[in-house]
Design a protein around this motif. Structure first.
Motif, PDB file in Angstrom:
ATOM      1  N   ARG A   1      34.358  44.025  39.826  1.00 30.14           N
ATOM      2  CA  ARG A   1      35.631  44.510  40.358  1.00 30.14           C
ATOM      3  C   ARG A   1      35.377  45.771  41.175  1.00 30.14           C
ATOM      4  O   ARG A   1      34.912  46.771  40.629  1.00 30.14           O
ATOM      5  CB  ARG A   1      36.618  44.817  39.228  1.00 30.14           C
ATOM      6  CG  ARG A   1      37.200  43.585  38.559  1.00 30.14           C
ATOM      7  CD  ARG A   1      38.266  43.968  37.542  1.00 30.14           C
ATOM      8  NE  ARG A   1      39.015  42.796  37.085  1.00 30.14           N
ATOM      9  CZ  ARG A   1      40.099  42.861  36.315  1.00 30.14           C
ATOM     10  NH1 ARG A   1      40.559  44.040  35.919  1.00 30.14           N
ATOM     11  NH2 ARG A   1      40.725  41.745  35.953  1.00 30.14           N
ATOM     12  N   PRO A   2      35.662  45.752  42.462  1.00 30.91           N
ATOM     13  CA  PRO A   2      35.438  46.940  43.289  1.00 30.91           C
ATOM     14  C   PRO A   2      36.560  47.965  43.130  1.00 30.91           C
ATOM     15  O   PRO A   2      37.620  47.681  42.567  1.00 30.91           O
ATOM     16  CB  PRO A   2      35.440  46.370  44.711  1.00 30.91           C
ATOM     17  CG  PRO A   2      36.379  45.209  44.632  1.00 30.91           C
ATOM     18  CD  PRO A   2      36.163  44.620  43.261  1.00 30.91           C
TER      19      PRO A   2
ATOM     20  N   TRP B   1      34.406  37.933  48.533  1.00 22.26           N
ATOM     21  CA  TRP B   1      35.356  37.408  47.562  1.00 22.26           C
ATOM     22  C   TRP B   1      35.961  38.464  46.650  1.00 22.26           C
ATOM     23  O   TRP B   1      37.149  38.399  46.323  1.00 22.26           O
ATOM     24  CB  TRP B   1      34.686  36.317  46.717  1.00 22.26           C
ATOM     25  CG  TRP B   1      33.628  36.803  45.762  1.00 22.26           C
ATOM     26  CD1 TRP B   1      32.304  37.003  46.045  1.00 22.26           C
ATOM     27  CD2 TRP B   1      33.802  37.166  44.390  1.00 22.26           C
ATOM     28  NE1 TRP B   1      31.640  37.463  44.933  1.00 22.26           N
ATOM     29  CE2 TRP B   1      32.532  37.565  43.895  1.00 22.26           C
ATOM     30  CE3 TRP B   1      34.888  37.179  43.518  1.00 22.26           C
ATOM     31  CZ2 TRP B   1      32.325  37.982  42.585  1.00 22.26           C
ATOM     32  CZ3 TRP B   1      34.690  37.589  42.197  1.00 22.26           C
ATOM     33  CH2 TRP B   1      33.424  37.984  41.748  1.00 22.26           C
ATOM     34  N   ASP B   2      35.150  39.449  46.254  1.00 23.24           N
ATOM     35  CA  ASP B   2      35.645  40.422  45.289  1.00 23.24           C
ATOM     36  C   ASP B   2      36.646  41.403  45.885  1.00 23.24           C
ATOM     37  O   ASP B   2      37.274  42.177  45.162  1.00 23.24           O
ATOM     38  CB  ASP B   2      34.479  41.179  44.628  1.00 23.24           C
ATOM     39  CG  ASP B   2      33.499  41.776  45.620  1.00 23.24           C
ATOM     40  OD1 ASP B   2      33.244  41.157  46.663  1.00 23.24           O
ATOM     41  OD2 ASP B   2      32.971  42.868  45.346  1.00 23.24           O
ATOM     42  N   HIS B   3      36.831  41.338  47.196  1.00 23.02           N
ATOM     43  CA  HIS B   3      37.800  42.212  47.865  1.00 23.02           C
ATOM     44  C   HIS B   3      39.037  41.465  48.361  1.00 23.02           C
ATOM     45  O   HIS B   3      40.016  42.106  48.741  1.00 23.02           O
ATOM     46  CB  HIS B   3      37.131  42.920  49.048  1.00 23.02           C
ATOM     47  CG  HIS B   3      36.025  43.849  48.641  1.00 23.02           C
ATOM     48  ND1 HIS B   3      36.163  45.223  48.622  1.00 23.02           N
ATOM     49  CD2 HIS B   3      34.762  43.589  48.216  1.00 23.02           C
ATOM     50  CE1 HIS B   3      35.029  45.772  48.208  1.00 23.02           C
ATOM     51  NE2 HIS B   3      34.160  44.795  47.958  1.00 23.02           N
ATOM     52  N   VAL B   4      39.000  40.134  48.347  1.00 21.87           N
ATOM     53  CA  VAL B   4      40.102  39.380  48.961  1.00 21.87           C
ATOM     54  C   VAL B   4      40.853  38.422  48.035  1.00 21.87           C
ATOM     55  O   VAL B   4      41.991  38.035  48.343  1.00 21.87           O
ATOM     56  CB  VAL B   4      39.615  38.575  50.191  1.00 21.87           C
ATOM     57  CG1 VAL B   4      38.982  39.493  51.220  1.00 21.87           C
ATOM     58  CG2 VAL B   4      38.645  37.466  49.798  1.00 21.87           C
TER      59      VAL B   4
ATOM     60  N   ASN C   1      39.345  41.213  43.055  1.00 22.70           N
ATOM     61  CA  ASN C   1      38.504  40.017  43.047  1.00 22.70           C
ATOM     62  C   ASN C   1      39.186  38.791  42.452  1.00 22.70           C
ATOM     63  O   ASN C   1      38.569  37.740  42.332  1.00 22.70           O
ATOM     64  CB  ASN C   1      37.189  40.296  42.321  1.00 22.70           C
ATOM     65  CG  ASN C   1      37.340  40.425  40.804  1.00 22.70           C
ATOM     66  OD1 ASN C   1      38.451  40.432  40.271  1.00 22.70           O
ATOM     67  ND2 ASN C   1      36.219  40.523  40.112  1.00 22.70           N
ATOM     68  N   SER C   2      40.470  38.934  42.072  1.00 25.05           N
ATOM     69  CA  SER C   2      41.156  37.810  41.435  1.00 25.05           C
ATOM     70  C   SER C   2      42.637  38.119  41.321  1.00 25.05           C
ATOM     71  O   SER C   2      43.072  39.257  41.552  1.00 25.05           O
ATOM     72  CB  SER C   2      40.580  37.569  40.030  1.00 25.05           C
ATOM     73  OG  SER C   2      40.875  38.687  39.197  1.00 25.05           O
ATOM     74  N   VAL C   3      43.388  37.119  40.943  1.00 29.45           N
ATOM     75  CA  VAL C   3      44.806  37.314  40.657  1.00 29.45           C
ATOM     76  C   VAL C   3      44.976  38.360  39.561  1.00 29.45           C
ATOM     77  O   VAL C   3      45.820  39.264  39.660  1.00 29.45           O
ATOM     78  CB  VAL C   3      45.450  35.968  40.248  1.00 29.45           C
ATOM     79  CG1 VAL C   3      46.839  36.188  39.661  1.00 29.45           C
ATOM     80  CG2 VAL C   3      45.520  35.025  41.449  1.00 29.45           C
ATOM     81  N   GLN C   4      44.181  38.254  38.497  1.00 26.95           N
ATOM     82  CA  GLN C   4      44.334  39.175  37.382  1.00 26.95           C
ATOM     83  C   GLN C   4      43.991  40.602  37.770  1.00 26.95           C
ATOM     84  O   GLN C   4      44.663  41.553  37.363  1.00 26.95           O
ATOM     85  CB  GLN C   4      43.465  38.733  36.208  1.00 26.95           C
ATOM     86  CG  GLN C   4      43.728  39.522  34.926  1.00 26.95           C
ATOM     87  CD  GLN C   4      45.172  39.425  34.475  1.00 26.95           C
ATOM     88  OE1 GLN C   4      45.716  38.333  34.335  1.00 26.95           O
ATOM     89  NE2 GLN C   4      45.819  40.577  34.278  1.00 26.95           N
TER      90      GLN C   4
END
Length: 285
Positions: free
Chosen positions: A20-21, A69-72, A39-42
């Motif tokens: 998670r950034p 991916w971890d940013h979008v 990085n995700s909905v959560q």
């Protein structure tokens, strides 16, 4: 829990164990800007939950620093915000929009190395209703730079040259002298080799150093002050100067001759990364 810088800037720290950034929040008198979606909905929901506690102006904009991916993958949760990306980031996001997220498709992407195993695991565990999930399309696409006024709070977005990606955007808040770098100052992995693109190192540093910043937020680090960033640049530059071939032994010898000492742990890591860049160059010739 959000950390605060100055009067109007907050950030959710990175969690490296979950990939998670760092996520940012800049608040003006009228509107707020979020920097990266998670990085995700959560991850996005966790961030929004913390924002709700602050009672800040509504989030009008979401700026994406680059299309990894971890940013979008949390973008869809910011329904009321206009999503801002540079033109190259938009192209990559359009590719993401064509993907499916069911188990079979995710396995195919992992086998083809289009996704890392951690990306797949995060999608499975933190994105509900994956069978119908599709990233939303950006709303504002800019070339070069963009200036936002949140109400007595100006933010400058600029696409810079970067050793990490060809779509790196940074966000500068002039009155606070805070610079969100995303992952732009990092290297990248290609053919299983982590490397810094040697040809882009000095141009990237030039692009970043033109901003008068006292605090720097990187995607996967704690907050850095100017002295810490200067040391980071110094170690990168000295390592790069020592690497002229694909020989790590030669690079270490050149470094020791130039500095009359052995490289420290960071410098040795950078030496290896620049040597890897030389190896990748030789493979492509």
């Amino acid at each position: 829990m959000l950390n605060q810088i100055g009067d109007s800037i907050h950030y959710l720290p990175n969690q490296n164990d979950k990939e998670r950034p760092t996520l940012g929040l800049v608040c003006g008198d009228q509107y707020s800007l979020v920097i990266d979606s998670g990085n995700s909905v959560q991850h996005a929901r966790d961030f929004l939950h913390e924002i709700e506690k602050l009672k800040v102006p509504p989030v009008k904009y979401l700026a994406i620093t680059h299309a990894h991916w971890d940013h979008v993958l949390g973008m869809n949760e910011f329904e009321a915000a206009a999503i801002i990306v540079n033109a190259r980031t938009n192209e990559i996001i359009q590719d993401w929009r064509s993907l499916s997220f069911d188990d079979h498709s995710l396995q195919e992407y992992a086998d083809a190395k289009k996704m890392t195993s951690q990306c797949v695991e995060t999608i499975i565990s933190e994105i509900p209703e994956r069978d119908t999930f599709q990233l939303t399309s950006p709303d504002i696409i800019f070339e070069g730079s963009l200036r936002l006024d949140l109400g007595n709070k100006v933010c400058v977005l600029e696409t810079i040259r970067s050793t990490h990606t060809d779509d790196s955007t940074i966000v500068y808040i002039p009155d606070e002298k805070v610079l969100f770098l995303g992952d732009s100052a990092y290297g990248t992995t290609e053919n299983s080799l982590y490397h810094f693109k040697q040809s882009l190192l000095l141009p990237m540093i030039e692009d970043i150093r033109k901003y008068d910043a006292t605090h720097f937020l990187l995607g996967h680090e704690s907050i850095c002050d100017a002295a810490e960033m200067d040391l980071y640049w110094k170690e990168l530059i000295s390592a790069s100067k020592a690497v002229t071939s694909a020989s790590l032994e030669g690079a270490i010898a050149a470094f020791e001759a130039d500095h009359d000492r052995k490289p420290n742990e960071n410098e040795l890591f950078f030496l290896k990364a620049f040597v890897n860049d030389q190896i990748l160059k030789s493979q492509s010739e």
